[in-house]
Design a protein around this motif. Structure first.
Motif, PDB file in Angstrom:
ATOM      1  N   UNK A 135      -9.214 -19.176   1.965  1.00 36.10           N
ATOM      2  CA  UNK A 135     -10.363 -18.619   2.677  1.00 36.10           C
ATOM      3  C   UNK A 135     -10.185 -18.772   4.179  1.00 36.10           C
ATOM      4  N   UNK A 136     -10.878 -17.951   4.953  1.00 32.45           N
ATOM      5  CA  UNK A 136     -10.911 -18.187   6.398  1.00 32.45           C
ATOM      6  C   UNK A 136     -11.605 -19.530   6.661  1.00 32.45           C
ATOM      7  N   UNK A 137     -11.274 -20.190   7.762  1.00 29.68           N
ATOM      8  CA  UNK A 137     -11.820 -21.532   8.034  1.00 29.68           C
ATOM      9  C   UNK A 137     -13.334 -21.629   7.953  1.00 29.68           C
ATOM     10  N   UNK A 138     -14.051 -20.632   8.474  1.00 32.25           N
ATOM     11  CA  UNK A 138     -15.518 -20.733   8.464  1.00 32.25           C
ATOM     12  C   UNK A 138     -16.068 -20.654   7.035  1.00 32.25           C
ATOM     13  N   UNK A 139     -15.477 -19.828   6.191  1.00 33.36           N
ATOM     14  CA  UNK A 139     -15.927 -19.759   4.802  1.00 33.36           C
ATOM     15  C   UNK A 139     -15.523 -21.013   4.025  1.00 33.36           C
ATOM     16  N   UNK A 140     -14.346 -21.542   4.328  1.00 32.82           N
ATOM     17  CA  UNK A 140     -13.905 -22.771   3.659  1.00 32.82           C
ATOM     18  C   UNK A 140     -14.874 -23.909   3.961  1.00 32.82           C
ATOM     19  N   UNK A 141     -15.348 -23.966   5.195  1.00 36.94           N
ATOM     20  CA  UNK A 141     -16.312 -25.005   5.565  1.00 36.94           C
ATOM     21  C   UNK A 141     -17.611 -24.833   4.792  1.00 36.94           C
ATOM     22  N   UNK A 142     -18.059 -23.611   4.581  1.00 36.63           N
ATOM     23  CA  UNK A 142     -19.265 -23.365   3.780  1.00 36.63           C
ATOM     24  C   UNK A 142     -19.081 -23.856   2.347  1.00 36.63           C
ATOM     25  N   UNK A 143     -17.909 -23.628   1.792  1.00 37.32           N
ATOM     26  CA  UNK A 143     -17.636 -24.074   0.415  1.00 37.32           C
ATOM     27  C   UNK A 143     -17.638 -25.597   0.363  1.00 37.32           C
ATOM     28  N   UNK A 144     -17.036 -26.254   1.361  1.00 36.10           N
ATOM     29  CA  UNK A 144     -17.048 -27.730   1.409  1.00 36.10           C
ATOM     30  C   UNK A 144     -18.485 -28.250   1.454  1.00 36.10           C
ATOM     31  N   UNK A 145     -19.306 -27.615   2.273  1.00 29.10           N
ATOM     32  CA  UNK A 145     -20.706 -28.031   2.386  1.00 29.10           C
ATOM     33  C   UNK A 145     -21.428 -27.830   1.056  1.00 29.10           C
ATOM     34  N   UNK A 146     -21.141 -26.729   0.376  1.00 27.14           N
ATOM     35  CA  UNK A 146     -21.751 -26.487  -0.937  1.00 27.14           C
ATOM     36  C   UNK A 146     -21.376 -27.599  -1.918  1.00 27.14           C
ATOM     37  N   UNK A 147     -20.093 -27.997  -1.912  1.00 28.07           N
ATOM     38  CA  UNK A 147     -19.671 -29.072  -2.813  1.00 28.07           C
ATOM     39  C   UNK A 147     -20.372 -30.379  -2.466  1.00 28.07           C
ATOM     40  N   UNK A 148     -20.403 -30.723  -1.185  1.00 28.20           N
ATOM     41  CA  UNK A 148     -21.049 -31.969  -0.769  1.00 28.20           C
ATOM     42  C   UNK A 148     -22.525 -31.977  -1.149  1.00 28.20           C
ATOM     43  N   UNK A 149     -23.196 -30.860  -0.980  1.00 33.71           N
ATOM     44  CA  UNK A 149     -24.610 -30.756  -1.340  1.00 33.71           C
ATOM     45  C   UNK A 149     -24.801 -30.935  -2.843  1.00 33.71           C
ATOM     46  N   UNK A 150     -23.942 -30.270  -3.621  1.00 31.49           N
ATOM     47  CA  UNK A 150     -24.041 -30.388  -5.081  1.00 31.49           C
ATOM     48  C   UNK A 150     -23.768 -31.817  -5.532  1.00 31.49           C
ATOM     49  N   UNK A 151     -22.765 -32.484  -4.930  1.00 29.62           N
ATOM     50  CA  UNK A 151     -22.470 -33.882  -5.289  1.00 29.62           C
ATOM     51  C   UNK A 151     -23.639 -34.786  -4.925  1.00 29.62           C
ATOM     52  N   UNK A 152     -24.216 -34.576  -3.747  1.00 27.56           N
ATOM     53  CA  UNK A 152     -25.346 -35.398  -3.316  1.00 27.56           C
ATOM     54  C   UNK A 152     -26.519 -35.218  -4.268  1.00 27.56           C
ATOM     55  N   UNK A 153     -26.768 -33.975  -4.686  1.00 30.19           N
ATOM     56  CA  UNK A 153     -27.846 -33.708  -5.634  1.00 30.19           C
ATOM     57  C   UNK A 153     -27.569 -34.396  -6.959  1.00 30.19           C
ATOM     58  N   UNK A 154     -26.335 -34.317  -7.421  1.00 27.35           N
ATOM     59  CA  UNK A 154     -25.943 -34.972  -8.673  1.00 27.35           C
ATOM     60  C   UNK A 154     -26.110 -36.485  -8.550  1.00 27.35           C
ATOM     61  N   UNK A 155     -25.662 -37.065  -7.437  1.00 27.21           N
ATOM     62  CA  UNK A 155     -25.769 -38.516  -7.240  1.00 27.21           C
ATOM     63  C   UNK A 155     -27.217 -38.973  -7.155  1.00 27.21           C
ATOM     64  N   UNK A 156     -28.081 -38.173  -6.549  1.00 21.86           N
ATOM     65  CA  UNK A 156     -29.502 -38.540  -6.494  1.00 21.86           C
ATOM     66  C   UNK A 156     -30.099 -38.567  -7.881  1.00 21.86           C
ATOM     67  N   UNK A 157     -29.639 -37.679  -8.756  1.00 24.84           N
ATOM     68  CA  UNK A 157     -30.136 -37.633 -10.116  1.00 24.84           C
ATOM     69  C   UNK A 157     -29.718 -38.839 -10.929  1.00 24.84           C
ATOM     70  N   UNK A 158     -28.628 -39.526 -10.538  1.00 23.50           N
ATOM     71  CA  UNK A 158     -28.125 -40.694 -11.270  1.00 23.50           C
ATOM     72  C   UNK A 158     -28.830 -41.971 -10.853  1.00 23.50           C
ATOM     73  N   UNK A 159     -29.523 -41.951  -9.741  1.00 21.49           N
ATOM     74  CA  UNK A 159     -30.158 -43.169  -9.244  1.00 21.49           C
ATOM     75  C   UNK A 159     -31.455 -43.450  -9.926  1.00 21.49           C
TER      76      UNK A 159
END
Length: 107
Positions: free
Chosen positions: A83-107
């Protein structure tokens, strides 16, 4: 550090992408030798001229990064895309957001 599972070379390559610029190349290699090759931290400490505790802390920090970024949660799919760098950064942010949401659900 207590005994941890070993990482595959591919898992370690993924981990390296999250280690950041503050990691010295020698320390990255030392952690790789422990986590991938299974070398003893004591041997690595002697080679680097540091304490076993320093090596243990490096390995723990790297393993924590692996737990946070390197292991896909159950049911997730790993996708490789170019991907172009700006789109790759959006995908990274999407993953981080999804992981954070998943981790909040485990607490």
């Amino acid at each position: 550090m207590s005994r941890r599972e070993r990482l595959s070379p591919q898992d370690f390559d993924t981990l390296k992408a999250h280690m950041g610029p503050r990691w010295k190349l020698a320390n990255i290699e030392a952690v790789r030798q422990v986590l991938v090759e299974g070398r003893k931290q004591k041997e690595i400490a002697v080679e680097l001229g540091v304490t076993e505790k320093a090596v243990s802390q490096m390995v723990k920090k790297a393993y924590d990064l692996h737990q946070e970024h390197g292991t896909a949660p159950e049911g997730w799919v790993t996708v490789f895309a170019t991907l172009p760098p700006d789109l790759a950064e959006h995908v990274r942010i999407m993953e981080q957001t999804a992981r954070a949401t998943l981790n909040r659900g485990k607490q």
